[in-house]
Design an enzyme around this catalytic site. Structure first.
Site, PDB file in Angstrom:
ATOM      1  CD  GLU A   1      -2.872  -0.580   2.617  1.00 45.13           C
ATOM      2  OE1 GLU A   1      -2.728   0.506   3.224  1.00 45.13           O
ATOM      3  OE2 GLU A   1      -3.653  -1.456   2.997  1.00 45.13           O
TER       4      GLU A   1
ATOM      5  CD  GLU B   1     -12.222   1.904   0.107  1.00 50.09           C
ATOM      6  OE1 GLU B   1     -12.706   0.806   0.448  1.00 50.09           O
ATOM      7  OE2 GLU B   1     -11.046   2.242   0.334  1.00 50.09           O
TER       8      GLU B   1
ATOM      9  CE  LYS C   1     -10.334   2.195   4.758  1.00 49.96           C
ATOM     10  NZ  LYS C   1      -9.227   2.782   3.984  1.00 49.96           N
TER      11      LYS C   1
ATOM     12  CD  GLU D   1      -7.657   6.355   6.592  1.00 51.67           C
ATOM     13  OE1 GLU D   1      -7.811   5.336   5.881  1.00 51.67           O
ATOM     14  OE2 GLU D   1      -6.529   6.760   6.948  1.00 51.67           O
TER      15      GLU D   1
END
Length: 634
Positions: A557, A605, A608, A614
């Protein structure tokens, strides 16, 4: 395909080592690919679990005739010689005919089609490509290279073969021998030009390119012929190239060493027409004392003598480097995201070659079948780690349910046992990894590597990079397990969080691959121009101190948010992620070369949890439009 140095394994000798000894010699010399000229069962058995990729010839013209005229025979051949060994044996190519004469060329395409269909039925056509190996004499007008064209009497065969290769994204295999060209025309071709030695430069006025060696000129003449046949995107694999060390004109140890070392060293460079990684196979592994032919040289092409000693000193082969690869993590914490199948099509259309998913999502795995996308498959959350650690039978059941139904149609590269595990569950990581690794081995799936994904905080003393050391005792056991299995450590590397935690000491340019900052590590003498490299090299320093210096780091990541936080903007996110994409081919100061990294994440997203940033790490919005413009390599 990245750069590959392979060796052709001929067996025409009555004094050669056993197949098992040969495979061990290949491994000890770091030779990562082999070509065999028929489906030798003993050699294939010896190759199981070796990690050595193999190119398998189907055999002589009689075998090609049978495969061309009988689809059932092709299905049987694939079943007996590929499926029976895959994936324990990494089959790269199936070769339909080696230097077949013109009278047999009409058999090649029907046989290729039948074998390709058989591989499709077995779910292997994306992983294993079908081709044929040709001599250089299929091309006429080879000088200058830009004049290259398939011979008029062979064009009726070669043009359809080239189009088939283009349609199936397969390479053309070509046997390229500067030795034979030099031997037949020493007046016009200099020895230094034929053996990769300095001193000769040839300009091709037709394409404006300059050549310093005959090997590259010969390869580029075939590329010119492919272009004229309507197949400009077909890649060439040099399936044979060598120089004899005795037995004839210009056959000497010195010339053989110069030529073959040149082929080995050239794989990273490619050719003037097609620069970049090249796949080449030196002929041959051994001097073969039973090779027939009027020319004594045919028995003296070996890199090694029959007693496994080198025929001459040559730099050991590097392991085929991992292809520089940018993947993207596919998070699913949103209620507005595209379907799994739409997402896979996005990856393909954008040229994204790798994906990470955070649990064995059945719908995503089904969508990935035959996509060619390499996958990091996470086992799941902390509970999954504890479950897999609890018993070997739990791990066997997990592999049975989540790997075997999909592999190899789904190209699973790594199983991540835990993502950023903390607390008491860290003690379960190593037992879980061992159980899953054993379960994969028992299922004949040892080609899939087992690892765990860690945060950067598993490292203490992160500055300078050379001071890096693991902060927790359990990581030493994990590192040594990875070293013993040849698996990489998966590491989540976020310069964004390091920058926001210390913006006074870390410049934004340094954190986002922009120029302007240089940091010297006095402990190693290395210089750093970006924070990503420094963070990765800190992990390498910790691995060395844990006795696992050969373990590779895969960045599982890395990303930068585009909104809702300190330094979180589209401009910074674009600079960082484009910088990472452009950087993977270079590696780090401590480990230069190609590397593998996964950007987080494919989408913003909206479900999240945690800090608002985030929800803004995505490269794309849920409607599939880009958050900002970014270019992938393909």
């Amino acid at each position: 395909m990245g750069a590959v140095n392979g060796v052709c394994y001929g067996v025409l000798g009555d004094n050669l080592p056993s197949r098992g000894d040969v495979v061990q010699l290949l491994k000890s010399e770091g030779i990562g690919a082999m070509r065999i000229y028929y489906p030798d069962k003993e050699a294939l058995d010896a190759l199981r679990g070796s990690g050595i990729a193999v190119t398998i010839d189907v055999g002589d013209s009689g075998a090609v005739f049978n495969l061309a005229n009988n689809p059932a025979a092709a299905a049987d051949w694939v079943r007996d010689n590929v499926v029976a060994y895959w994936p324990g044996v990494i089959v790269r190519y199936v070769v339909i005919g080696n230097e077949l004469p013109a009278g047999h060329m009409g058999l090649v395409l029907p046989a290729m089609k039948n074998v390709h269909k058989a591989l499709m039925s077995a779910g292997l056509s994306n992983s294993i490509k079908v081709s044929t190996a040709v001599k250089m004499d299929v091309v006429s007008n080879t000088f200058p290279p830009s004049n290259g064209v398939f011979r008029p009497d062979l064009l009726q065969f070669m043009a359809p073969v080239a189009r088939f290769l283009a349609n199936t994204v397969s390479p053309l295999l070509v046997n390229v021998y500067p030795y034979l060209s030099y031997r037949d025309n020493p007046r016009d071709i200099s020895l230094s030009y034929a053996t990769f030695q300095p001193g000769a430069t040839v300009r091709d006025d037709g394409n404006g390119l300059t050549y310093t060696n005959l090997f590259s000129a010969m390869v580029d003449s075939v590329y010119a012929a492919l272009e004229k046949a309507g197949a400009p995107n077909v890649r060439i694999v040099v399936s044979e190239s060598g120089w004899p060390s005795a037995g004839g004109f210009a056959a000497s140890v010195e010339n053989a060493r110069n030529h073959n070392q040149g082929v080995i060293d050239n794989v990273m460079n490619g050719t003037p027409k097609r620069p970049g990684p090249l796949e080449s196979y030196v002929f041959a592994m051994f001097n073969e004392n039973q090779k027939t032919g009027h020319d004594e040289t045919v028995r003296h092409f070996g890199l090694f003598n029959s007693d496994k000693t080198p025929a001459y000193a040559i730099t050991h082969y590097p392991r085929p480097p991992v292809q520089s690869s940018i993947g993207v993590c596919y998070g699913m914490l949103g209620n507005d995201l595209p379907s799994r199948s739409e997402v896979v099509q996005m990856y393909i259309s954008k040229g994204i070659s790798g994906m990470r998913i955070y649990n064995p999502d059945r719908e995503a795995l089904d969508a990935l079948r035959n996509s060619g996308i390499g996958l990091i498959l996470d086992a799941g959350g902390f509970d999954a780690v504890s479950y897999l650690a609890a018993s070997p039978s739990n791990a066997a059941a997990w592999v049975r349910d989540n790997v075997r139904p999909y592999y190899p149609a789904v190209s699973i590269k790594y199983i991540a046992v835990g993502n950023e595990v903390v607390g008491g569950t860290t003690e379960s990581i190593l037992p879980a990894m061992r159980n899953v690794n054993d379960a994969l081995a028992a299922a004949g799936l040892g080609g899939i590597k087992v690892s765990t994904a860690v945060k950067s905080d598993v490292i203490a003393n992160s500055y300078p990079p050379s001071a890096g050391v693991f902060a927790y005792p359990y990581m030493k056991g994990v590192a040594q397990f990875l070293a013993s299995t040849g698996a990489p450590l998966l590491a989540n590397v976020y310069p964004y969080f390091a920058y926001t935690g210390n913006p006074r000491e870390i410049s934004l340019n340094y954190a986002t691959f922009r120029p302007g900052t240089t940091v010297r590590d006095d402990g190693s003498g290395l210089t750093y121009t970006n924070l990503f490299d420094a963070m990765v090299d800190c992990i390498y320093a910790a691995l060395e101190k844990a006795g696992a210096g050969n373990v590779r780091v895969v960045v599982s990541e890395s990303g930068w948010p585009s909104a809702e936080g300190v330094g979180a903007s589209m401009d910074n996110a674009r600079a960082y992620n484009q910088g990472l994409i452009d950087h993977v081919g270079r590696g780090t100061p401590k480990r230069p070369g190609q590397m593998e990294a996964y950007i987080f994440a494919m989408f913003n997203e909206n479900q999240k949890t945690g800090a608002s940033t985030e929800r803004h790490f995505g490269l794309f919005y849920p409607n599939k439009s880009p958050v900002y413009q970014i270019a992938f390599p393909n």
